[in-house]
Design a protein around this motif. Structure first.
Motif, PDB file in Angstrom:
ATOM      1  N   ILE A 122     -16.261  18.670   2.893  1.00 11.76           N
ATOM      2  CA  ILE A 122     -16.025  17.880   1.949  1.00 11.76           C
ATOM      3  C   ILE A 122     -14.849  16.815   2.130  1.00 11.76           C
ATOM      4  O   ILE A 122     -13.757  17.356   2.398  1.00 11.76           O
ATOM      5  N   GLU A 123     -14.971  15.421   2.060  1.00 10.71           N
ATOM      6  CA  GLU A 123     -14.006  14.692   2.238  1.00 10.71           C
ATOM      7  C   GLU A 123     -13.519  14.119   0.890  1.00 10.71           C
ATOM      8  O   GLU A 123     -14.305  13.846  -0.117  1.00 10.71           O
ATOM      9  N   LEU A 124     -12.170  14.073   0.677  1.00 10.06           N
ATOM     10  CA  LEU A 124     -11.640  13.650  -0.607  1.00 10.06           C
ATOM     11  C   LEU A 124     -11.212  12.220  -0.343  1.00 10.06           C
ATOM     12  O   LEU A 124     -10.364  12.049   0.629  1.00 10.06           O
ATOM     13  N   ILE A 125     -11.717  11.177  -1.048  1.00  9.94           N
ATOM     14  CA  ILE A 125     -11.353   9.883  -0.841  1.00  9.94           C
ATOM     15  C   ILE A 125     -10.262   9.326  -2.044  1.00  9.94           C
ATOM     16  O   ILE A 125     -10.619   9.884  -3.265  1.00  9.94           O
ATOM     17  N   ASP A 126      -9.681   8.279  -2.040  1.00  7.28           N
ATOM     18  CA  ASP A 126      -8.827   7.591  -2.849  1.00  7.28           C
ATOM     19  C   ASP A 126      -8.631   6.259  -2.475  1.00  7.28           C
ATOM     20  O   ASP A 126      -8.738   5.801  -1.358  1.00  7.28           O
ATOM     21  N   SER A 127      -8.464   5.355  -3.639  1.00  7.41           N
ATOM     22  CA  SER A 127      -8.208   3.953  -3.551  1.00  7.41           C
ATOM     23  C   SER A 127      -6.867   3.649  -3.953  1.00  7.41           C
ATOM     24  O   SER A 127      -6.711   3.847  -5.049  1.00  7.41           O
ATOM     25  N   ARG A 128      -6.008   2.798  -3.126  1.00  8.60           N
ATOM     26  CA  ARG A 128      -4.717   2.458  -3.637  1.00  8.60           C
ATOM     27  C   ARG A 128      -5.044   1.072  -4.281  1.00  8.60           C
ATOM     28  O   ARG A 128      -4.030   0.339  -4.580  1.00  8.60           O
ATOM     29  N   ILE A 129      -6.314   0.711  -4.216  1.00  8.87           N
ATOM     30  CA  ILE A 129      -6.434  -0.773  -4.676  1.00  8.87           C
ATOM     31  C   ILE A 129      -7.158  -0.401  -5.996  1.00  8.87           C
ATOM     32  O   ILE A 129      -8.300   0.270  -6.329  1.00  8.87           O
ATOM     33  N   ARG A 130      -6.819  -1.120  -6.970  1.00 11.26           N
ATOM     34  CA  ARG A 130      -6.807  -1.053  -8.531  1.00 11.26           C
ATOM     35  C   ARG A 130      -8.741  -1.238  -8.555  1.00 11.26           C
ATOM     36  O   ARG A 130      -9.353  -2.266  -8.430  1.00 11.26           O
ATOM     37  N   ASN A 131      -8.943   0.143  -9.176  1.00 14.15           N
ATOM     38  CA  ASN A 131     -10.451   0.097  -9.756  1.00 14.15           C
ATOM     39  C   ASN A 131     -11.526   0.178  -8.613  1.00 14.15           C
ATOM     40  O   ASN A 131     -12.674  -0.118  -8.919  1.00 14.15           O
ATOM     41  N   TRP A 132     -11.087   0.716  -7.449  1.00 15.57           N
ATOM     42  CA  TRP A 132     -11.897   0.499  -6.446  1.00 15.57           C
ATOM     43  C   TRP A 132     -12.721  -0.585  -6.048  1.00 15.57           C
ATOM     44  O   TRP A 132     -13.561  -0.945  -5.460  1.00 15.57           O
TER      45      TRP A 132
ATOM     46  N   LEU B  52       0.859  -1.254  -0.035  1.00 16.22           N
ATOM     47  CA  LEU B  52       0.018   0.087   0.150  1.00 16.22           C
ATOM     48  C   LEU B  52       0.778   1.330  -0.139  1.00 16.22           C
ATOM     49  O   LEU B  52       0.441   2.296  -0.636  1.00 16.22           O
ATOM     50  N   TRP B  53       1.755   1.330   0.836  1.00 19.21           N
ATOM     51  CA  TRP B  53       2.839   2.460   0.831  1.00 19.21           C
ATOM     52  C   TRP B  53       3.459   2.690  -0.470  1.00 19.21           C
ATOM     53  O   TRP B  53       3.228   3.954  -0.957  1.00 19.21           O
ATOM     54  N   TYR B  54       3.844   1.525  -1.302  1.00 17.95           N
ATOM     55  CA  TYR B  54       4.329   1.843  -2.685  1.00 17.95           C
ATOM     56  C   TYR B  54       3.278   2.311  -3.585  1.00 17.95           C
ATOM     57  O   TYR B  54       3.592   3.369  -4.687  1.00 17.95           O
ATOM     58  N   ALA B  55       2.034   1.635  -3.552  1.00 22.58           N
ATOM     59  CA  ALA B  55       1.046   2.064  -4.605  1.00 22.58           C
ATOM     60  C   ALA B  55       0.728   3.599  -4.171  1.00 22.58           C
ATOM     61  O   ALA B  55       0.403   4.493  -5.261  1.00 22.58           O
TER      62      ALA B  55
END
Length: 261
Positions: free
Chosen positions: A138-148, A14-17
């Motif tokens: 407003i919260e900004l979210i993001d996923s380091r997992i491919r395509n959510w 996850l750190w690298y992603a």
């Protein structure tokens, strides 16, 4: 459950992603024995790394606390994560979308704590007594997992898909408003694209904050005075694109704007 070396390996992935904006396969497929405790411990490994590098804890968040968000992400219970000082953005400066993998925004009521919450046994009454004021956010979210493609353990390990928070100028004491009755409308470039009610968050977002305080206590985490707590989104998550400007209007507490480049 995973052994310590497996937890560390998952945290490294996850750190690298995140550092390289290079999403990975779900941890739930890479580490078949992973459970919720593993996931939170994995998240804490990377939080510890960031704190050691000089970041500070700005607050905490509950994610997936409404039926619409659970359905959107394919899970059946909330998750939780840390908000760090590097995740705080201003209404006045555009946010660079290039630093994220799959950015989205959520519309939330923020709780700013004037006192530290109890852990085990924390009640909604405790939350209201400890909250100095609520704010539009407003919260900004993001996923380091491919395509959510996430399950519950994936998003918890990924610090609940946390990426940022923007607070509006409004400040209202909990005693001066019916929090569960607050409604929100989200606009993109002036056009309404979503609306929702605070009651979509576990019936009342205050309940989500109390749940969070109780849940993280078992991991040695406290919701402290000065922290901003995000209880979950009033609306579905919205994809972010460079050039967009979003404004969320909340009944009784004001508005907040997020710009992207």
């Amino acid at each position: 459950m995973l052994i310590d070396d497996e937890r560390l390996s998952a945290a490294d992935l996850l750190w690298y992603a995140e550092a390289h904006r290079s999403p990975i396969d779900p941890l739930s497929t890479t580490f078949e024995q992973i459970d919720v405790v593993d996931a939170y411990e994995i998240a804490l490994i990377n939080i510890g790394r960031r704190l050691a590098a000089g970041e500070t804890v700005y607050g905490h968040k509950v994610g997936l606390s409404s039926e619409v968000m659970q359905a959107m992400m394919g899970v059946d219970e909330p998750d939780y994560g840390h908000l760090l000082s590097s995740m705080v953005y201003s209404e006045d400066a555009p946010i660079d979308t290039a630093q994220f993998c799959y950015p989205r925004i959520e519309v939330e009521i923020g709780y700013v704590l004037g006192e530290t919450l109890p852990g085990e046994g924390c009640t909604e009454e405790d939350v209201l007594a400890a909250t100095e004021y609520i704010v539009p956010s407003i919260e900004l979210i993001d996923s380091r997992i491919r395509n959510w493609k996430i399950g519950l353990v994936d998003t918890i390990a990924d610090n609940a898909s946390s990426a940022g928070v923007i607070l509006g100028a409004g400040r209202v004491r909990p005693s001066d408003i019916d929090i569960g009755g607050i409604s929100a409308v989200l606009f993109e470039d002036g056009v309404e694209i979503a609306h929702g009610e605070a009651s979509a968050v576990l019936g009342n977002p205050t309940k989500a904050v109390a749940w969070l305080a109780r849940t993280v206590a078992g991991f040695g985490v406290r919701l402290e005075a000065g922290h901003v707590i995000l209880p979950g989104s009033c609306t579905r998550a919205i994809d972010v694109h460079a050039g967009s400007t979003f404004r969320a209007d909340f009944s009784g507490i004001g508005s907040v704007t997020a710009q992207f480049k």
